[in-house]
Design a protein around this motif. Structure first.
Motif, PDB file in Angstrom:
ATOM      1  N   ILE A   1       7.635  13.798  -0.023  1.00 28.00           N
ATOM      2  CA  ILE A   1       7.528  12.577  -1.124  1.00 28.00           C
ATOM      3  C   ILE A   1       5.730  12.349  -1.111  1.00 28.00           C
ATOM      4  CG2 ILE A   1       7.846  10.315  -1.392  1.00 28.00           C
ATOM      5  CD1 ILE A   1      10.432  10.598  -0.211  1.00 28.00           C
ATOM      6  N   ASP A   2       5.155  12.174  -2.412  1.00 27.91           N
ATOM      7  CA  ASP A   2       4.013  12.056  -2.333  1.00 27.91           C
ATOM      8  C   ASP A   2       3.677  10.704  -2.509  1.00 27.91           C
ATOM      9  OD1 ASP A   2       1.314  11.772  -3.469  1.00 27.91           O
ATOM     10  OD2 ASP A   2       1.010  13.610  -4.222  1.00 27.91           O
ATOM     11  N   GLU A   3       3.173   9.882  -1.431  1.00 32.84           N
ATOM     12  CA  GLU A   3       3.055   8.423  -1.368  1.00 32.84           C
ATOM     13  C   GLU A   3       2.223   8.028  -2.409  1.00 32.84           C
ATOM     14  OE1 GLU A   3       5.446   7.029   0.216  1.00 32.84           O
ATOM     15  OE2 GLU A   3       5.994   7.614   2.309  1.00 32.84           O
ATOM     16  N   GLY A   4       1.015   8.666  -2.727  1.00 36.95           N
ATOM     17  CA  GLY A   4       0.058   8.266  -3.605  1.00 36.95           C
ATOM     18  C   GLY A   4       0.876   8.346  -5.037  1.00 36.95           C
TER      19      GLY A   4
ATOM     20  N   ASP B   1      -4.451   3.733   5.738  1.00 34.10           N
ATOM     21  CA  ASP B   1      -4.975   4.734   4.596  1.00 34.10           C
ATOM     22  C   ASP B   1      -4.449   4.395   3.412  1.00 34.10           C
ATOM     23  OD1 ASP B   1      -6.770   5.741   6.421  1.00 34.10           O
ATOM     24  OD2 ASP B   1      -5.542   7.483   6.883  1.00 34.10           O
ATOM     25  N   TYR B   2      -3.207   4.251   3.269  1.00 30.79           N
ATOM     26  CA  TYR B   2      -2.324   4.032   1.911  1.00 30.79           C
ATOM     27  C   TYR B   2      -2.401   2.743   1.386  1.00 30.79           C
ATOM     28  CZ  TYR B   2       0.493   8.493   2.712  1.00 30.79           C
ATOM     29  OH  TYR B   2       0.754   9.551   2.862  1.00 30.79           O
ATOM     30  N   ALA B   3      -2.937   1.877   2.272  1.00 34.75           N
ATOM     31  CA  ALA B   3      -3.272   0.366   1.947  1.00 34.75           C
ATOM     32  C   ALA B   3      -4.538   0.504   1.067  1.00 34.75           C
ATOM     33  CB  ALA B   3      -3.288  -0.663   3.054  1.00 34.75           C
ATOM     34  N   ARG B   4      -5.411   1.217   1.641  1.00 38.62           N
ATOM     35  CA  ARG B   4      -6.728   1.509   1.056  1.00 38.62           C
ATOM     36  C   ARG B   4      -6.643   2.171  -0.194  1.00 38.62           C
ATOM     37  NH1 ARG B   4     -10.439   2.850   6.495  1.00 38.62           N
ATOM     38  NH2 ARG B   4     -10.004   0.633   7.600  1.00 38.62           N
ATOM     39  N   ALA B   5      -5.588   3.128  -0.239  1.00 33.20           N
ATOM     40  CA  ALA B   5      -5.608   4.108  -1.467  1.00 33.20           C
ATOM     41  C   ALA B   5      -4.928   2.929  -2.632  1.00 33.20           C
ATOM     42  CB  ALA B   5      -4.484   5.026  -1.179  1.00 33.20           C
TER      43      ALA B   5
ATOM     44  N   MET C   1      -6.278   1.754  -6.300  1.00 33.36           N
ATOM     45  CA  MET C   1      -5.783   1.780  -7.483  1.00 33.36           C
ATOM     46  C   MET C   1      -5.737   0.589  -8.260  1.00 33.36           C
ATOM     47  SD  MET C   1      -2.192   3.814  -6.296  1.00 33.36           S
ATOM     48  CE  MET C   1      -2.189   5.421  -5.373  1.00 33.36           C
ATOM     49  N   GLY C   2      -6.394  -0.328  -7.856  1.00 35.78           N
ATOM     50  CA  GLY C   2      -6.402  -1.801  -8.516  1.00 35.78           C
ATOM     51  C   GLY C   2      -5.143  -2.471  -8.041  1.00 35.78           C
ATOM     52  N   GLY C   3      -4.721  -2.391  -7.008  1.00 34.34           N
ATOM     53  CA  GLY C   3      -3.672  -3.043  -6.482  1.00 34.34           C
ATOM     54  C   GLY C   3      -3.853  -4.495  -6.168  1.00 34.34           C
ATOM     55  N   ILE C   4      -4.818  -4.877  -5.852  1.00 33.79           N
ATOM     56  CA  ILE C   4      -5.086  -6.276  -5.240  1.00 33.79           C
ATOM     57  C   ILE C   4      -5.170  -7.050  -6.319  1.00 33.79           C
ATOM     58  CG2 ILE C   4      -7.085  -7.727  -4.482  1.00 33.79           C
ATOM     59  CD1 ILE C   4      -7.612  -5.630  -2.195  1.00 33.79           C
ATOM     60  N   PRO C   5      -6.030  -7.003  -7.400  1.00 37.96           N
ATOM     61  CA  PRO C   5      -5.952  -8.063  -8.647  1.00 37.96           C
ATOM     62  C   PRO C   5      -4.525  -7.951  -9.023  1.00 37.96           C
ATOM     63  CG  PRO C   5      -7.131  -6.086  -9.282  1.00 37.96           C
ATOM     64  CD  PRO C   5      -6.987  -5.858  -7.844  1.00 37.96           C
TER      65      PRO C   5
END
Length: 388
Positions: free
Chosen positions: A51-54, A106-110, A114-118
């Motif tokens: 599974i590609d988590e990205g 690392d996934y949190a930073r990825a 991706m623009g996840g925070i806004p």
């Protein structure tokens, strides 16, 4: 998982193929070259086993974005109506899956890249009244789910914490807390479940980050938010136990941080006094864990060395020593009560940690009293632990 030789799941697909085609009884040297069908089957199994988590995060983000747009848009456009729309339970499942993924730093930073925070901030703090969508809004469960993902991805993750600061998350989350507090200007009913999640996200984004701690303490609504969360406003209903715990946890982190100053302690003087007079007293605070946390916090503050020593402000030990007789009276009573419990009983076992915390506090109180005896206005003798 993302592609790479270090992926712990990289070989699961190969393992499945090996188990299907080998019983472990034949030497590996006897294996014949694979035919075309075997190669195609192996490639399929390998693809399904990894599974590609990205890519999964991208897919989750797209599905959630599409569904939320359908949820809050007025529906005037037929094109918008054709967007994919998940139901509330499906969206919650996706948010939980996303939360599981971003537990890894690392996934949190990825996801941040991706623009996840806004997206998460916008989802959590969305106000229907601010839009012309006929009053459509995002369900509280989805907003709380977004706050949960934020909490997970920024905890002990300085780059994500910094990015949150750059997106101005602190005023937004504090306002969200206030919008669901008693007497808010939005007409909302008090909702401790939203307030708990807001404090949790703020706490995770602040703890261990010196700049974030400083900015929170400088925010004019930061301290009032904690006061509300702890239940210091007696005219308002007492907050939920979980909200009081989260607020106390954040307060303790701010006041015992390596970067905490005498000025910060002075700023929270009335809150510290409230902990000393109310939160350790079972007549006020019914929750044993909160009382235990409060006792531990006072003990830690008495031993805490602020980052700057020279100041005209009162040291935190003196703030606490103003209440030493009250603390001592409660402590002696509680220590005696715990020691009188039947040895080996379940109740005694549960109270063991509380007993240790109280004994530690009484010792810290005595040591602080001795250190400040020449300056203290209280002529009462310092407290000491005695056999009971």
């Amino acid at each position: 998982m993302a592609t790479g030789d270090n992926s712990p799941f990289h070989w699961l697909g190969l393992l499945k193929w090996s188990l299907a085609y080998s019983d472990g009884t034949k030497p590996s040297g006897d294996v014949e070259p694979m035919n075309k069908e075997d190669v195609e089957f192996l490639e399929k199994v390998m693809k399904e086993g990894i599974i590609d988590e990205g890519e999964q995060m991208k897919s989750i983000l797209k599905d959630l974005t599409d569904s939320l747009e359908v949820m809050v848009l007025s529906g005037e456009s037929k094109q918008e109506e054709k967007r994919k729309e998940l139901d509330e339970d499906d969206m919650l499942d996706l948010l939980q899956e996303l939360r599981d993924i971003v537990e890894q730093i690392d996934y949190a930073r990825a996801f941040m890249a991706m623009g996840g925070i806004p997206f998460l901030l916008g989802c959590a703090t969305y106000h229907a009244a601010e839009s012309s969508n006929g009053g459509k809004t995002i369900p509280k469960s989805i907003r709380k789910g977004a706050l949960g993902v934020l909490s997970t991805m920024c905890q002990n993750n300085p780059p994500v914490q910094l990015s949150l600061l750059e997106h101005g998350h602190m005023p937004q989350l504090i306002q969200l807390f206030l919008d669901y507090s008693t007497g808010n200007d939005c007409g909302n009913e008090t909702d401790d479940s939203i307030r708990e999640k807001a404090v949790q996200a703020l706490s995770a984004s602040i703890r261990g980050h010196a700049m974030a701690e400083h900015i929170f303490c400088k925010n004019e609504h930061g301290k009032p938010m904690l006061q509300l969360g702890l239940g210091m406003q007696q005219k308002a209903p007492k907050p939920s136990t979980q909200l009081r715990k989260r607020s106390l946890f954040l307060l303790r982190a701010l006041l015992t941080s390596d970067d905490a100053t005498i000025e910060r302690h002075a700023q929270y003087k009335d809150v510290i006094s409230f902990i000393c007079t109310h939160e350790i007293n079972e007549e006020w605070e019914a929750d044993a864990e909160i009382r235990e946390m409060s006792v531990a916090m006072i003990s830690q503050l008495l031993r805490h060395k602020p980052s700057e020593q020279s100041s005209s402000q009162e040291r935190v030990s003196k703030i606490i020593l103003h209440h030493k007789n009250h603390i001592g009276s409660i402590g002696i009573t509680r220590i005696k009560a715990i020691r009188n419990l039947k040895e080996g009983s379940e109740e005694r076992e549960c109270a063991t940690l509380e007993l240790e915390e109280w004994e530690s506090l009484m010792l810290a109180l005595a040591e602080a009293g001795n250190e400040d005896s020449s300056e203290s206005k209280d002529d009462a003798p310092p407290l000491a632990i005695c056999d009971m």
